[in-house]
Design an enzyme around this catalytic site. Structure first.
Site, mmCIF file in Angstrom:
data_model
loop_
_atom_site.group_PDB
_atom_site.id
_atom_site.type_symbol
_atom_site.label_atom_id
_atom_site.label_comp_id
_atom_site.label_asym_id
_atom_site.label_seq_id
_atom_site.Cartn_x
_atom_site.Cartn_y
_atom_site.Cartn_z
ATOM 1 N N LYS A 22 -4.501 -12.172 -3.310
ATOM 2 C CA LYS A 22 -4.175 -10.911 -2.608
ATOM 3 C C LYS A 22 -2.833 -11.051 -1.897
ATOM 4 C CE LYS A 22 -5.950 -10.080 1.681
ATOM 5 N NZ LYS A 22 -4.974 -9.686 2.689
ATOM 6 N N ASN A 23 -2.632 -12.177 -1.196
ATOM 7 C CA ASN A 23 -1.439 -12.311 -0.352
ATOM 8 C C ASN A 23 -0.180 -12.711 -1.118
ATOM 9 O OD1 ASN A 23 -3.007 -11.455 1.705
ATOM 10 N ND2 ASN A 23 -3.250 -13.461 2.682
ATOM 11 N N CYS A 116 -5.984 -6.150 9.608
ATOM 12 C CA CYS A 116 -7.145 -6.667 10.352
ATOM 13 C C CYS A 116 -6.840 -6.700 11.854
ATOM 14 C CB CYS A 116 -7.468 -8.089 9.897
ATOM 15 S SG CYS A 116 -8.389 -8.115 8.371
ATOM 16 N N ARG A 121 -0.200 -8.844 16.493
ATOM 17 C CA ARG A 121 0.495 -8.659 15.193
ATOM 18 C C ARG A 121 1.798 -7.877 15.360
ATOM 19 N NH1 ARG A 121 -3.473 -8.352 10.296
ATOM 20 N NH2 ARG A 121 -2.037 -9.948 9.552
ATOM 21 N N ASP A 305 -6.928 -18.139 7.679
ATOM 22 C CA ASP A 305 -7.779 -17.229 6.906
ATOM 23 C C ASP A 305 -9.087 -17.879 6.465
ATOM 24 O OD1 ASP A 305 -5.008 -15.527 5.241
ATOM 25 O OD2 ASP A 305 -5.823 -15.404 7.266
ATOM 26 N N ARG A 397 -11.528 -5.188 1.201
ATOM 27 C CA ARG A 397 -10.053 -5.229 1.231
ATOM 28 C C ARG A 397 -9.514 -6.445 0.481
ATOM 29 N NH1 ARG A 397 -7.848 -5.482 6.728
ATOM 30 N NH2 ARG A 397 -5.993 -5.649 5.432
HETATM 31 C C1 EPZ Z 1 -0.036 -13.053 6.615
HETATM 32 O O1 EPZ Z 1 -0.089 -12.145 7.710
HETATM 33 C C2 EPZ Z 1 -1.312 -12.833 5.829
HETATM 34 N N1 EPZ Z 1 -1.340 -11.465 5.328
HETATM 35 C C3 EPZ Z 1 -2.520 -13.081 6.733
HETATM 36 O O2 EPZ Z 1 -3.698 -12.949 5.929
HETATM 37 C C4 EPZ Z 1 -2.449 -14.511 7.261
HETATM 38 O O3 EPZ Z 1 -3.508 -14.712 8.180
HETATM 39 C C5 EPZ Z 1 -1.114 -14.743 7.972
HETATM 40 O O4 EPZ Z 1 -0.017 -14.419 7.081
HETATM 41 C C6 EPZ Z 1 -0.939 -16.195 8.413
HETATM 42 O O5 EPZ Z 1 -1.055 -17.041 7.320
HETATM 43 C C7 EPZ Z 1 -0.649 -11.162 4.185
HETATM 44 O O6 EPZ Z 1 0.020 -11.998 3.608
HETATM 45 C C8 EPZ Z 1 -0.777 -9.755 3.684
HETATM 46 P P1 EPZ Z 1 2.350 -13.985 10.251
HETATM 47 P P2 EPZ Z 1 1.216 -11.924 8.637
HETATM 48 O O7 EPZ Z 1 3.499 -13.074 10.376
HETATM 49 O O8 EPZ Z 1 2.436 -11.961 7.808
HETATM 50 C C9 EPZ Z 1 3.198 -13.870 14.867
HETATM 51 C C10 EPZ Z 1 -5.819 -12.149 5.349
HETATM 52 O O9 EPZ Z 1 -6.933 -12.340 5.877
HETATM 53 N N2 EPZ Z 1 4.280 -12.917 14.552
HETATM 54 O O10 EPZ Z 1 2.544 -15.307 9.584
HETATM 55 O O11 EPZ Z 1 0.959 -10.730 9.491
HETATM 56 C C11 EPZ Z 1 1.825 -13.235 14.703
HETATM 57 O O12 EPZ Z 1 1.461 -12.524 15.877
HETATM 58 C C12 EPZ Z 1 -4.621 -11.877 6.228
HETATM 59 O O13 EPZ Z 1 -5.596 -12.202 4.114
HETATM 60 C C13 EPZ Z 1 5.152 -12.517 15.563
HETATM 61 O O14 EPZ Z 1 5.036 -12.950 16.711
HETATM 62 O O15 EPZ Z 1 1.140 -13.230 9.544
HETATM 63 C C14 EPZ Z 1 0.939 -14.412 14.473
HETATM 64 O O16 EPZ Z 1 0.616 -14.978 15.734
HETATM 65 C C15 EPZ Z 1 -4.972 -11.800 7.702
HETATM 66 N N3 EPZ Z 1 6.144 -11.633 15.273
HETATM 67 C C16 EPZ Z 1 1.847 -15.417 13.735
HETATM 68 O O17 EPZ Z 1 3.186 -14.947 13.914
HETATM 69 C C17 EPZ Z 1 6.303 -11.130 14.002
HETATM 70 O O18 EPZ Z 1 7.245 -10.336 13.779
HETATM 71 C C18 EPZ Z 1 1.573 -15.495 12.254
HETATM 72 O O19 EPZ Z 1 1.726 -14.204 11.715
HETATM 73 C C19 EPZ Z 1 5.404 -11.542 12.987
HETATM 74 C C20 EPZ Z 1 4.404 -12.440 13.279
#
Ligand code: EPZ
Length: 418
Positions: A22-23, A116, A121, A305, A397
């Site tokens: 998915k990701n 989610c 986020r 995840d 999802r």
């Molecule tokens: C991706 O989400 C995945 N989703 C998530 O999978 C996964 O949990 C996550 O990466 C971490 O591996 C998809 O790929 C569609 P991040 P993403 O930006 O990109 C902070 C699932 O269950 N952050 O790596 O949203 C954020 O708050 C989903 O399949 C900022 O501070 O994750 C978090 O603490 C859930 N500012 C950390 O980084 C930003 O601009 C990691 O978030 C962006 C993120």
């Protein structure tokens, strides 16, 4: 509304094919907007996040059609650079479209993304990165409005290795003038998969999988057919289900190196694991032994995840465990639901203190998010007696054919419309 009705306590036996990730598929669908030649994404999983992403592509004017499980996206007639609120709120990945829509049209307007409910986020790292490429950004009444005369390559240092921000910047940089260097980039396998897709359509990206990604801007892109990698989180979910229920299962079409942090923990739990080409075999016929601690980290650390699923496993181990969630602020919402099944878990701040119990008992529980919902399903499969898991739209999802695959392994589960 739909629910699962589960009769637990059965061992799992048999073989299951793992879906395409998915990701990986979601950012690759966003990347399809970059080129006006048709692209084919093979074996796309039938999940609601993908269906919603297809609706968004349709709203941009892209033509999307299926050939069996393959999806053909033709963005040559794309004309719209705005994503309405009701679509953007459906999923987090709508934000990936910022990079590709700006690259395509020089402007973009998108409501803040959904996804989610597992934490704040924010998207600050996405926006800071895009600004470094020359994008002007304003945020008003819930919309992010972007404009850019010309995208220019630059060096970008991410404060944290955000998966989405890394992918968004890659998409915006592919046709920027000059070179872009992303430092402290996320290293997830899905980032490398996106790089491989972008290079297949004529981009020049290297370094994905390391902390530094270099993108040489190109003028023109082409079409391609591409098979994204398998879903390591779906694979991990089934491995943990087998560790909890006992029995032995074989996962087909998966890669063990993307799961090494989980495999290491499952060996500590006392599971027998064997890896052969794209297959992983797991066997467990006794109560799992507890692991002292699980700490979620960016890849290659333990994946956030799989945190909920691993906590469910810890709940029935002999001994105690501490599960710490280092990436998201509120990713323990499933814990009170697990406790309804007899789990003994106390959450303090970012850690869940788990006292292993002999076994869980069936109960009626509610899914709050995708991975927490999946954890409740595998806990119900291991629990004695009947369970109901409500609001399973969260699970739809990210898991295609979930109940069908579980039934193939001998689990007693059925979907009921209420
Ligand atoms: C991706 O989400 C995945 N989703 C998530 O999978 C996964 O949990 C996550 O990466 C971490 O591996 C998809 O790929 C569609 P991040 P993403 O930006 O990109 C902070 C699932 O269950 N952050 O790596 O949203 C954020 O708050 C989903 O399949 C900022 O501070 O994750 C978090 O603490 C859930 N500012 C950390 O980084 C930003 O601009 C990691 O978030 C962006 C993120």
């Amino acid at each position: 509304m739909e629910k699962y009705v589960i009769n637990g306590g059965k061992k799992l036996e048999g073989s299951v094919n793992i879906q395409t990730a998915k990701n990986s598929v979601l950012p690759i669908l966003a990347a399809a907007v970059l080129t006006d030649s048709p692209v084919t994404i093979m074996n796309v999983p039938d999940i609601s996040d993908v269906r919603n992403m297809v609706r968004i592509l349709g709203c941009l004017g892209c033509n999307v059609r299926y050939d069996g499980q393959d999806m053909i996206i033709d963005s040559s007639s794309a004309y719209n650079c705005e994503i309405p609120r009701e679509l953007a709120h459906e999923l987090r990945s709508s934000v990936f479209l910022l990079g590709s829509v700006i690259s395509r049209f020089g402007k973009a307007k998108i409501a803040y993304p959904g996804g989610c409910d597992i934490g704040l986020r924010p998207v600050d790292l996405h926006l800071t990165g895009l600004k470094r490429l020359g994008v002007k950004i304003s945020e008003r009444n819930g919309f992010i409005v972007c404009g850019c005369d010309k995208l220019t390559g630059n060096e970008i240092m991410l404060d944290c290795p955000s998966v989405g921000a890394t992918e968004n910047i890659m998409l915006a940089a592919v046709k920027a003038e000059g070179t872009t260097v992303i430092k402290n980039a996320a290293r997830e396998p899905e980032i490398e998969d996106l790089q491989n897709f972008l290079n297949a359509i004529g981009a020049r990206v290297c370094g994905a999988g390391t902390g530094t990604i270099v993108i040489e801007g190109v003028k023109k892109l082409k079409g391609a057919s591409y098979q994204p990698i398998s879903d390591r989180i779906e694979a991990g979910t089934f491995l943990i289900a087998a560790a909890m229920c006992g029995g032995q299962i074989e996962l087909c079409g998966t890669s063990s190196e993307n799961l090494s942090s989980l495999l290491h923990k499952l060996r500590e739990n006392g599971c027998k694991l064997r890896i052969k080409n794209d297959k992983i075999y797991i066997k467990n016929d006794k109560r799992p032994v507890s692991v002292k601690s699980v700490e979620t980290q960016p890849y290659p650390g333990f994946p956030t995840d799989l945190q909920a699923q691993m906590t469910a496993l810890c709940a029935i181990c002999s001994g105690n465990s501490i599960v710490t969630e280092n990436l998201f602020e509120t990713r323990f919402k499933y814990v009170p639901e697990l406790c309804k099944m007899g789990a003994d878990i106390t959450v303090v701040g970012r850690s869940a203190f788990v006292r292993g119990v002999e076994g869980l008992k069936g109960a009626t529980v509610i899914a709050n998010d995708l991975r927490g919902g999946a954890a409740l399903v595998i806990a119900a499969l291991a629990a004695e007696g009947r369970s109901e898991v409500l609001d399973i739209s969260h699970i739809d999802r990210g898991y295609s054919q979930f109940e069908q695959k579980i039934r193939l392994l001998g689990g007693e589960i059925r979907r009921v419309v209420i």
